[in-house]
Design a protein around this motif. Structure first.
Motif, PDB file in Angstrom:
ATOM      1  N   ALA A 164      40.735  40.573  40.735  1.00 26.90           N
ATOM      2  CA  ALA A 164      40.804  40.743  42.186  1.00 26.90           C
ATOM      3  C   ALA A 164      39.935  41.908  42.647  1.00 26.90           C
ATOM      4  CB  ALA A 164      42.259  40.962  42.620  1.00 26.90           C
ATOM      5  N   LYS A 165      39.886  42.969  41.867  1.00 28.08           N
ATOM      6  CA  LYS A 165      39.066  44.129  42.240  1.00 28.08           C
ATOM      7  C   LYS A 165      37.571  43.771  42.259  1.00 28.08           C
ATOM      8  CE  LYS A 165      39.550  47.890  42.850  1.00 28.08           C
ATOM      9  NZ  LYS A 165      39.512  48.593  44.158  1.00 28.08           N
ATOM     10  N   LYS A 166      37.174  42.824  41.443  1.00 27.66           N
ATOM     11  CA  LYS A 166      35.759  42.453  41.381  1.00 27.66           C
ATOM     12  C   LYS A 166      35.300  41.738  42.646  1.00 27.66           C
ATOM     13  CE  LYS A 166      35.543  42.203  36.335  1.00 27.66           C
ATOM     14  NZ  LYS A 166      35.356  41.345  35.138  1.00 27.66           N
ATOM     15  N   ALA A 167      36.237  41.376  43.513  1.00 32.26           N
ATOM     16  CA  ALA A 167      35.858  40.742  44.775  1.00 32.26           C
ATOM     17  C   ALA A 167      35.244  41.751  45.748  1.00 32.26           C
ATOM     18  CB  ALA A 167      37.077  40.076  45.415  1.00 32.26           C
ATOM     19  N   ASN A 168      35.406  43.042  45.450  1.00 26.99           N
ATOM     20  CA  ASN A 168      34.875  44.097  46.321  1.00 26.99           C
ATOM     21  C   ASN A 168      35.378  43.934  47.762  1.00 26.99           C
ATOM     22  OD1 ASN A 168      33.308  45.396  44.276  1.00 26.99           O
ATOM     23  ND2 ASN A 168      31.799  43.742  44.463  1.00 26.99           N
TER      24      ASN A 168
ATOM     25  N   GLN B 222      43.896  54.642  32.781  1.00 24.81           N
ATOM     26  CA  GLN B 222      42.666  53.921  32.463  1.00 24.81           C
ATOM     27  C   GLN B 222      42.429  52.789  33.461  1.00 24.81           C
ATOM     28  OE1 GLN B 222      42.586  52.200  28.537  1.00 24.81           O
ATOM     29  NE2 GLN B 222      40.376  51.917  28.566  1.00 24.81           N
ATOM     30  N   THR B 223      43.500  52.127  33.874  1.00 30.63           N
ATOM     31  CA  THR B 223      43.384  51.045  34.853  1.00 30.63           C
ATOM     32  C   THR B 223      42.816  51.559  36.162  1.00 30.63           C
ATOM     33  OG1 THR B 223      45.205  49.782  33.867  1.00 30.63           O
ATOM     34  CG2 THR B 223      44.694  49.345  36.182  1.00 30.63           C
ATOM     35  N   ILE B 224      43.288  52.715  36.612  1.00 31.17           N
ATOM     36  CA  ILE B 224      42.774  53.303  37.858  1.00 31.17           C
ATOM     37  C   ILE B 224      41.338  53.779  37.673  1.00 31.17           C
ATOM     38  CG2 ILE B 224      43.077  55.143  39.537  1.00 31.17           C
ATOM     39  CD1 ILE B 224      45.197  52.970  39.729  1.00 31.17           C
ATOM     40  N   GLU B 225      41.078  54.451  36.576  1.00 34.76           N
ATOM     41  CA  GLU B 225      39.744  54.997  36.335  1.00 34.76           C
ATOM     42  C   GLU B 225      38.702  53.886  36.177  1.00 34.76           C
ATOM     43  OE1 GLU B 225      38.673  58.026  36.494  1.00 34.76           O
ATOM     44  OE2 GLU B 225      40.631  58.934  36.865  1.00 34.76           O
ATOM     45  N   ASN B 226      39.107  52.757  35.603  1.00 32.12           N
ATOM     46  CA  ASN B 226      38.182  51.632  35.412  1.00 32.12           C
ATOM     47  C   ASN B 226      38.071  50.757  36.649  1.00 32.12           C
ATOM     48  OD1 ASN B 226      37.798  52.539  32.799  1.00 32.12           O
ATOM     49  ND2 ASN B 226      39.100  50.971  31.859  1.00 32.12           N
ATOM     50  N   ASP B 227      38.728  51.161  37.722  1.00 31.99           N
ATOM     51  CA  ASP B 227      38.712  50.411  38.975  1.00 31.99           C
ATOM     52  C   ASP B 227      39.214  48.982  38.781  1.00 31.99           C
ATOM     53  OD1 ASP B 227      38.324  50.340  41.736  1.00 31.99           O
ATOM     54  OD2 ASP B 227      36.327  49.476  41.562  1.00 31.99           O
ATOM     55  N   GLU B 228      40.298  48.859  38.001  1.00 30.27           N
ATOM     56  CA  GLU B 228      40.912  47.554  37.756  1.00 30.27           C
ATOM     57  C   GLU B 228      42.167  47.352  38.600  1.00 30.27           C
ATOM     58  OE1 GLU B 228      41.440  47.851  33.568  1.00 30.27           O
ATOM     59  OE2 GLU B 228      39.434  47.086  33.107  1.00 30.27           O
ATOM     60  N   ALA B 229      42.532  48.352  39.374  1.00 27.06           N
ATOM     61  CA  ALA B 229      43.633  48.276  40.335  1.00 27.06           C
ATOM     62  C   ALA B 229      43.608  49.562  41.150  1.00 27.06           C
ATOM     63  CB  ALA B 229      44.984  48.106  39.640  1.00 27.06           C
TER      64      ALA B 229
ATOM     65  N   VAL C 178      44.385  46.604  45.791  1.00 31.66           N
ATOM     66  CA  VAL C 178      45.011  45.779  44.759  1.00 31.66           C
ATOM     67  C   VAL C 178      46.094  46.569  44.043  1.00 31.66           C
ATOM     68  CG1 VAL C 178      44.629  44.546  42.590  1.00 31.66           C
ATOM     69  CG2 VAL C 178      42.930  44.411  44.418  1.00 31.66           C
ATOM     70  N   SER C 179      47.267  45.942  43.951  1.00 29.03           N
ATOM     71  CA  SER C 179      48.378  46.513  43.184  1.00 29.03           C
ATOM     72  C   SER C 179      48.610  45.662  41.949  1.00 29.03           C
ATOM     73  CB  SER C 179      49.656  46.556  44.032  1.00 29.03           C
ATOM     74  OG  SER C 179      50.782  46.910  43.233  1.00 29.03           O
ATOM     75  N   THR C 180      48.761  46.307  40.799  1.00 26.41           N
ATOM     76  CA  THR C 180      49.069  45.594  39.566  1.00 26.41           C
ATOM     77  C   THR C 180      50.468  45.969  39.119  1.00 26.41           C
ATOM     78  OG1 THR C 180      48.246  45.059  37.355  1.00 26.41           O
ATOM     79  CG2 THR C 180      48.161  47.376  38.008  1.00 26.41           C
ATOM     80  N   THR C 181      51.109  45.080  38.401  1.00 21.89           N
ATOM     81  CA  THR C 181      52.481  45.326  37.973  1.00 21.89           C
ATOM     82  C   THR C 181      52.738  44.612  36.654  1.00 21.89           C
ATOM     83  OG1 THR C 181      54.811  45.225  38.675  1.00 21.89           O
ATOM     84  CG2 THR C 181      53.398  43.371  39.283  1.00 21.89           C
TER      85      THR C 181
ATOM     86  N   GLN D  80      49.417  42.378  45.878  1.00 25.86           N
ATOM     87  CA  GLN D  80      49.978  42.610  44.546  1.00 25.86           C
ATOM     88  C   GLN D  80      49.883  41.325  43.745  1.00 25.86           C
ATOM     89  OE1 GLN D  80      54.413  43.318  43.239  1.00 25.86           O
ATOM     90  NE2 GLN D  80      53.509  45.313  43.737  1.00 25.86           N
ATOM     91  N   LEU D  81      49.295  41.403  42.550  1.00 21.79           N
ATOM     92  CA  LEU D  81      49.049  40.231  41.722  1.00 21.79           C
ATOM     93  C   LEU D  81      50.201  40.003  40.760  1.00 21.79           C
ATOM     94  CD1 LEU D  81      46.423  38.704  42.252  1.00 21.79           C
ATOM     95  CD2 LEU D  81      46.172  41.121  42.784  1.00 21.79           C
ATOM     96  N   ARG D  82      50.682  38.761  40.745  1.00 21.90           N
ATOM     97  CA  ARG D  82      51.751  38.374  39.839  1.00 21.90           C
ATOM     98  C   ARG D  82      51.406  37.038  39.187  1.00 21.90           C
ATOM     99  NH1 ARG D  82      57.573  40.236  42.260  1.00 21.90           N
ATOM    100  NH2 ARG D  82      56.950  42.283  43.043  1.00 21.90           N
TER     101      ARG D  82
END
Length: 656
Positions: A293-297, A316-323, A302-305, A265-267
């Motif tokens: 973090a997601k770009k690390a493959n 949109q965050t889930i669909e764009n694979d950003e978390a 990854v959890s975002t908050t 989880q990123l803070r």
């Protein structure tokens, strides 16, 4: 069938743990004070609270239960229950074991997973290296140097942690949440170059700084099994001179964490800044960290908050694979049924969070209680069935006043089937909220105000705007119930009742900013006074706050919220503060003050009074005629806060 939010409701596979989560909704570590007393085990209220979140759609829930060694905290008269976080239960007392197991089983009943937050520390006086005390506070006067832990000490701390995790596994918990952000805890301080100065294999390069936390994760997995989930919070970026943690470091960490950690989880780098308030215009300022973090493959999820209450932004965050997961803490407090609202097609009923942090600590000078300014059901969920009668007789209800208390009372009464008419003397709803939301940094409160007004306009409540209700008018309508919510008026001491045109109330200043000069003295350093000073300072005025007490905003929550406002005023130019200062007299040229016997004159072409409000008790009383049930609520009962206005509106509207 789920159409609009298929990303949020899609299941998630944890490859190394071989575990499936039912959707992408996560409850971040938070434990409202009201759900637990001094019991050394999870109370029934706590069990019900988290079971309800699971029932409403949370797939992964993290709870506060224990100190890092699982031992109970000793009884104390000190105010140690802060941050809305509870810990100190007795994990190893067999008399408590079945309560822990009941909590896990209650969450599992709804096919959800439950983790326990653990913050690992070293022995008293020791740290990851020779550095300052564990948590670097804002007040830098109470710091002490710690000694570097030996390797044996590090290994012993891991042994203690593993013992705790084995017991949690035995009780049925699905994993642990290892708090490692903000340079806090032994793991967080191991990761940061600001605190890890070791010269052995546990210090230096990023690989070496990860070595100790990952060793602990491996030992946990060995003892508890690969399916025992490990989530770890880390700082996604630290741009300070001493921190030097980049997004590239986060991406490298994500690859290094494979096989050790299941979810990261990123803070942000600092604990107070993670609880954003209105001075940050971006509602989701740290989302970029999770996206990086997601770009690390990495196989690690990854959890975002921080600020993900908008379901469209979350989708949109889930669909764009950003978390992979959307974590919330305060969002679940103001919307404990958020996923269910989405399933029911009621996204427009999601209540905006005003980010006041009263859910963490209601006030600096009050007992540690949990409240929510916008969810009046908070703290009462498990009792409402008994507190609100199911017997019903339709009544004609008059609500006088279209502020938050009046709107909530009218809405609650209408939702229970009553015939409700709301009288508002002005042309629009909102009351004092219309003034309180003028400043651009009050956007969270503005979002809520617009939500509440829209909900009222779209309800079955009959509205009479531009109508000054009188006792005679209400009596002639022969209502069954009369609810006075006519608010309060500014408190103006006699010393300030002059003919000077430069003296005005905060409301007058906000409504007529063209009358405010370039040198402003704000009398009263409560939250309204500070925000008023910040607002006009932002418009170009030199502002001076004059406060009788020894500090500003003593009633404001100290948990994160106070510091964020303090950061704002500290970076302002031409922003002056005078505490322990009383006003002797005012004139066209400014204010004569006394600071502990030191007389001084503050030049000001405008004097803004922020000295609180006086309840319109006598005016409210006139609406009670003995022919109808009568209630007075909100600021006309006593000038207080949005939270009390909403609670009283809900309670009276629901029980008439």
């Amino acid at each position: 069938m789920i159409n609009n939010y298929s990303g949020l409701f899609s299941p998630l596979y944890l490859p190394d743990a071989n575990v499936i989560l039912k959707n992408r909704f996560e409850v971040c570590p938070s434990s409202p004070v009201f759900i637990q007393g001094p019991e050394p085990y999870p109370s029934e209220r706590m069990i019900q609270h988290y079971a309800q979140l699971a029932k409403n759609g949370a797939s992964l829930i993290t709870v506060h239960l224990i100190t890092w060694d699982g031992k109970p905290l000793p009884p104390t008269t000190e105010n140690v229950v802060l941050s809305g976080h509870l810990a100190g239960m007795d994990l190893f007392d067999t008399r408590c074991s079945h309560y822990f197991a009941q909590l896990a089983e209650a969450v599992h009943f709804y096919n959800s997973k439950i983790l326990v937050r653990v913050t690992v520390h070293g022995p008293e006086g020791y740290d990851i290296s020779n550095t300052l005390s564990r948590y670097i506070p804002h007040n830098m006067t109470d710091l002490k140097m710690n000694k570097e832990m030996t390797k044996e000490m590090l290994y012993e701390s891991v042994e203690t942690l593993v013992k705790v995790c084995k017991k949690l596994k035995e009780y049925g918990f699905d994993g642990v949440f290892l708090h490692s952000a903000y340079r806090m805890t032994l793991f967080g301080r191991s990761l940061s170059t600001a605190t890890n100065k070791r010269t052995d294999e546990f210090g230096g390069s990023l690989e070496n700084r990860c070595r100790f936390p990952f060793y602990a994760c491996d030992e946990i997995k060995k003892a508890c099994g690969k399916d025992f989930i490990i989530e770890m919070s880390i700082t996604g970026e630290d741009s300070t001179e001493e921190g030097r943690w980049t997004l590239e470091d986060t991406q490298k960490f994500m690859k290094l964490a494979e096989g050790h950690v299941d979810i990261v989880q990123l803070r942000c780098w600092e604990i107070d800044h993670t609880s954003i308030i209105g001075y940050e215009p971006n509602p989701r300022p740290y989302a970029y960290m999770a996206a990086a973090a997601k770009k690390a493959n990495s196989r690690v999820l990854v959890s975002t908050t921080n600020g993900f209450l908008d379901p469209d932004a979350s989708e949109q965050t889930i669909e764009n694979d950003e978390a992979d997961l959307i974590g919330m803490a305060r969002g679940w407090i103001c919307n404990p049924d958020l996923p269910q609202k989405l399933l029911d097609g009621k996204a427009d009923e999601i209540v905006p969070c005003i980010r006041c942090n009263k859910c963490l600590l209601a006030s600096n000078d009050a007992a540690p209680v949990s409240v929510c300014s916008v969810n009046p059901r908070f703290c009462l969920e498990d009792r409402l069935d008994k507190m609100i009668s199911k017997e019903f007789r339709k009544k004609r209800v008059a609500v006088i006043g279209g502020g938050p208390a009046g709107m909530e009372a009218a809405l609650s009464a209408a939702e229970h089937g009553h015939d409700v008419t709301l009288y508002e003397k002005s042309e629009s709803l909102g009351g004092l909220l219309k003034i309180a939301t003028i400043a651009d940094f009050k956007w969270p409160l503005k979002d809520f105000t617009e939500y509440l007004i829209k909900k009222t306009l779209n309800s079955k409540v009959k509205l009479k705007l531009n109508t000054l209700a009188t006792p005679e008018m209400i009596q002639n309508e022969d209502y069954d119930v009369v609810i006075a919510a006519i608010g309060a008026e500014p408190s103006i001491p006699s010393a300030f009742k002059t003919n000077n045109q430069n003296v005005m109330t905060a409301a007058e200043a906000y409504l007529h900013p063209e009358k405010v000069g370039k040198k402003v003295a704000v009398v009263g350093g409560g939250e309204v006074g500070v925000e008023t000073a910040l607002y006009f300072n932002g418009l170009g005025s030199e502002t001076t706050i004059i406060e009788m007490q020894e500090m500003l905003m003593p009633q404001t929550s100290f948990e994160h919220y106070y510091y964020m406002i303090e950061c704002e005023w500290e970076q302002r130019e031409n922003f002056n503060i005078m505490v322990n200062t009383s006003v002797c007299s005012v004139s066209e040229n400014g204010v004569e003050c006394d600071t502990k016997g030191d007389k001084r004159f503050v030049e000001a072409d405008t004097i803004i009074l922020c000295l609180g409000y006086k309840a319109k008790v006598e005016d409210a009383f006139k609406f009670g005629n003995g022919k109808a049930e009568f209630y007075h609520i909100g600021d006309c009962l006593k000038a207080r806060s949005l939270q009390t206005a909403m609670r009283e509106g809900f309670s009276i509207g629901s029980t008439i």
